[in-house]
Design an enzyme around this catalytic site. Sequence first.
Site, PDB file in Angstrom:
ATOM      1  N   TYR A 119      39.722  -1.411 -16.250  1.00 28.90           N
ATOM      2  CA  TYR A 119      39.457  -1.062 -17.612  1.00 28.90           C
ATOM      3  C   TYR A 119      40.341  -0.088 -17.984  1.00 28.90           C
ATOM      4  O   TYR A 119      41.609   0.407 -16.762  1.00 28.90           O
ATOM      5  CB  TYR A 119      38.473   0.156 -17.632  1.00 28.90           C
ATOM      6  CG  TYR A 119      37.904   0.512 -19.405  1.00 28.90           C
ATOM      7  CD1 TYR A 119      37.258   0.479 -19.668  1.00 28.90           C
ATOM      8  CD2 TYR A 119      38.792   1.999 -19.107  1.00 28.90           C
ATOM      9  CE1 TYR A 119      36.455   0.843 -20.779  1.00 28.90           C
ATOM     10  CE2 TYR A 119      38.492   2.260 -20.396  1.00 28.90           C
ATOM     11  CZ  TYR A 119      37.914   1.744 -20.873  1.00 28.90           C
ATOM     12  OH  TYR A 119      37.273   2.691 -22.564  1.00 28.90           O
ATOM     13  N   GLU A 207      40.827  -1.517 -27.017  1.00 28.81           N
ATOM     14  CA  GLU A 207      40.293  -1.493 -25.805  1.00 28.81           C
ATOM     15  C   GLU A 207      39.652  -2.333 -24.381  1.00 28.81           C
ATOM     16  O   GLU A 207      39.185  -3.846 -25.298  1.00 28.81           O
ATOM     17  CB  GLU A 207      38.337  -0.397 -25.424  1.00 28.81           C
ATOM     18  CG  GLU A 207      37.847  -0.612 -24.453  1.00 28.81           C
ATOM     19  CD  GLU A 207      35.979  -0.289 -24.453  1.00 28.81           C
ATOM     20  OE1 GLU A 207      35.072  -0.633 -25.625  1.00 28.81           O
ATOM     21  OE2 GLU A 207      35.652   0.711 -24.381  1.00 28.81           O
TER      22      GLU A 207
END
Length: 399
Positions: A119, A207
């Site tokens: 992530y 993101e």
Amino acid sequence: MNIHEYQAKELLAKFDIAIPAGFAALSVEEAVAGAEKLPGPLYVVKAQIHAGGRGKGKFKELGADAKGGVRLAKSIDDVRADATEMLGNTLVTIQTGDAGKQVNRLYVTDGVDIANEYYLSMLVDRATGRIAMIISTEGGMDIETVAHDTPHLITTITIDPATGFTDADGKKAAAALNLSGDLAAECEKLTANLYKAFTSLDCEMLEINPLVESADGKLLVLDTKMSFDGNALFRHPELLPLRDETEEDPAEVEASKYDLAYIKLDGDIGCMVNGAGLAMATMDIIKLNGAFPANFLDVGGGATKEKVTAAFKLILSDPAVKGILVNIFGGIMRCDIIADGIVAAAKDVNLSVPLVVRLEGTNVEQGKEILANSGLPIVSANDLGDAAKKIVAEVKQAA
Ligand code: ADP
Ligand code: MG
């Protein structure tokens, strides 16, 4: 402003960031044509909506056992079948709310043999006033859950604007993902390029979930969400065509055409105010008098007749609105001109609910006279408290 995954990936590719090959498609034929240009044998068909959680999402029209909004396809025929099933149907994910979002676009992309999912995101951290890069080894899943259950698996790197993204920042990022050797070097280059993309595009949020390490040892961006700072869009005419209004709230799209700051709320008193501070105070005082505002609406400093009319129409398009409170301070703009605008707009939209107007500032007496002589049932108020009491009473009486 938010954009689709495929658009964000095309932008990132320009910053020398590795993404798997892929093609956007508006029809089954386009999806098949896209797949035919890919090497195969594994393809991924992805719903393009402005919401995450697509993989685990469910289509409203399909059975509970049907696959979600991110599908692995092992042949061109499977791509065709998946595209047929997805296009036009409504995908419900944890981010769409119960109504879901209709899938009108797909992205057909190379299937990647995944060794590890990570992530990585970047945003403007209001607390430090700096850009923060947030990194975790726990990719592919809901980052809120990771933050809640295992916060020690999340690393935050705060970037000093004076130096920009440094080699040391890149090394911290690689270390946070436990990478070494070639992969660490790749990670350092990738994070530096992401910072460049973020700052030169004036992003608000970027993101990547997941960022993956492929079985053949490469770092690839598999999914990305990107949004831009609306106040910086004037510097990026190249980004404006990426806007997909079908993904946005219709009333807010309408508001943005007139440069009105509008947010729908749950109450029944529509508010039209100039200045965000005054708008907040107006909402507060409506609540203090026992009612609830139907919206936040700041018409801005130079409220023209066109703007006021658009604002009235916007407020009235909400069926919950039972009355309107206009609270305008005429500073740069004179009250008589505002009053003219209000009268013209009220006539234009065939106002059907009680209207209380409080004007203050330059030429306020002339403004009040225009309202009184308009022949419209406009209730004039003297101050903010008076205005709130009057509109709440009007709405109660009408109910
Ligand atoms: P969302 O976050 O909206 O669910 P993602 O693009 O992150 O959508 O896809 C969900 C999961 O599907 C990913 O975590 C990954 O495991 C898998 N996936 C996505 N794209 C690919 C791809 N190109 N190749 C292989 N697997 C993929
Ligand atoms: Mg994802």
